[in-house]
Design an enzyme around this catalytic site. Sequence first.
Site, PDB file in Angstrom:
ATOM      1  N   VAL A 185    -107.763  53.750  37.365  1.00 36.87           N
ATOM      2  CA  VAL A 185    -107.457  52.902  36.208  1.00 36.87           C
ATOM      3  C   VAL A 185    -106.067  52.263  36.285  1.00 36.87           C
ATOM      4  O   VAL A 185    -105.526  51.841  35.272  1.00 36.87           O
ATOM      5  CB  VAL A 185    -107.605  53.680  34.880  1.00 36.87           C
ATOM      6  CG1 VAL A 185    -109.052  54.053  34.643  1.00 36.87           C
ATOM      7  CG2 VAL A 185    -106.740  54.937  34.868  1.00 36.87           C
ATOM      8  N   LYS A 186    -105.505  52.170  37.478  1.00 35.43           N
ATOM      9  CA  LYS A 186    -104.173  51.585  37.593  1.00 35.43           C
ATOM     10  C   LYS A 186    -104.248  50.092  37.974  1.00 35.43           C
ATOM     11  O   LYS A 186    -105.297  49.589  38.358  1.00 35.43           O
ATOM     12  CB  LYS A 186    -103.348  52.359  38.623  1.00 35.43           C
ATOM     13  CG  LYS A 186    -103.045  53.792  38.162  1.00 35.43           C
ATOM     14  CD  LYS A 186    -102.271  53.825  36.845  1.00 35.43           C
ATOM     15  CE  LYS A 186    -101.863  55.225  36.437  1.00 35.43           C
ATOM     16  NZ  LYS A 186    -102.958  56.077  35.963  1.00 35.43           N
TER      17      LYS A 186
END
Length: 406
Positions: A185-186
């Site tokens: 999720v970066k």
Amino acid sequence: MPGFELWSDAERKEVNEVLETGILMRYGFDAPRKGKWKSKELEEAICKRFGSKYAQLASSGTSALTTVMAALGIGAGDEVIMPSFTFVASFEAVLSMGTIPVLVDVDETLTLNPDAVRNAITSKTKCVMPVHMCGSMADLDALVAICKQHNLILLEDACQSIGASYKGKHVGTIGNAGTFSFDFVKTITCGEGGAVLTNDEGVYTKCDGYSDHGHDHKGADRGADLHPFIGYNFRISELHAAVGLAQIKRLDQFLEIQKRNHSQLKSFLSQVPEVSFRKIPDPAGDSCTFLSWFLTTEELTRAVVNEMKAQNILAGNFYWYDNNWHYVRKWDHLKNASSLYALNDVQQAALKKLSSQNFPASDAIMSRCISSSISLLWTEEQIREKGEKMVNAIKKVLSKQSVAAH
Ligand SMILES: Cc1ncc(COP(=O)(O)O)c(C=O)c1O
């Protein structure tokens, strides 16, 4: 926010190149890998893109933090000053070294309040760890000055702020070292992965060995490597690095979209006088993964969160004050020292002290804060609809409260 939203042929191509050689490991197997060194290439790309002399990939942001703390000589009995608002990984890494996490208040930057850092320094303090939360950055001038004055290590946890900068330098490259996370999720992802950035050759060399069992990587024969110190396996795989290599080439495109969407959403929320925004030490350097905003009181903020929930528009908006992962208030497992193995005595004593500690200054900020994550996929029309619905929800609560007050 995350690079996975714009998955493309570029990632598939890089991964396929690794699959074609069949060499999934980053070290050795020189002949069959046919010149494909995805991890090395990604490290070079990181150095070039972020202006760091050295980069060492790791299997995660958490293991990058652990690795660099070892390389910086942070260990048992040392204290690391860190913010009350972060992801649990920051203190996990600290605890795993036998080190003591000393949590201190955040200010409206949503990370370390420099005065709180000054007040927490003791003879055992070894390191200050700002966490550049939600795409933005800490007041780095103040923290650099404190670290210089007290001869402390400045270690930037920049896991959430890839692409953010402060006064022309990328976050993660300003302290003695910094870390990125490339989890799913970066801003850019490897699936799982992380990196240490540093300008210090000695620190880099130690990270290189520590993340691979302490092997010295000096000769051409991996099997003959020596071990100048004990290390562990925090290696990234070539498959993960291949994904990251495709993503880093697309970072500027992601940031541009993020900044545009962030600014459009902000223009809606700015219409409400009761809304104010997070303090950003260098607004031009915000990577804009989140738009973080404040209301005037906890009561109003809770009512707005409830209204957004009732209208089914809360998804993607985070009220960290009630969040189990990110704010000290709900870190019961830390305060109770709920460890599967025996923590050292000094750590246990420090966590006991933490369990009775309050953070009223952080509470006063976090209880009024909502962070809206910025998607790369939104259309202009979707942002307008989202912005209008959010503004209407806030106004509805405000008018109810004003009726109740009269
Ligand atoms: C502030 C912060 N530090 C460290 C990490 C750890 O990164 P990883 O999930 O790659 O271990 C994260 C991940 O969310 C994070 O948000």
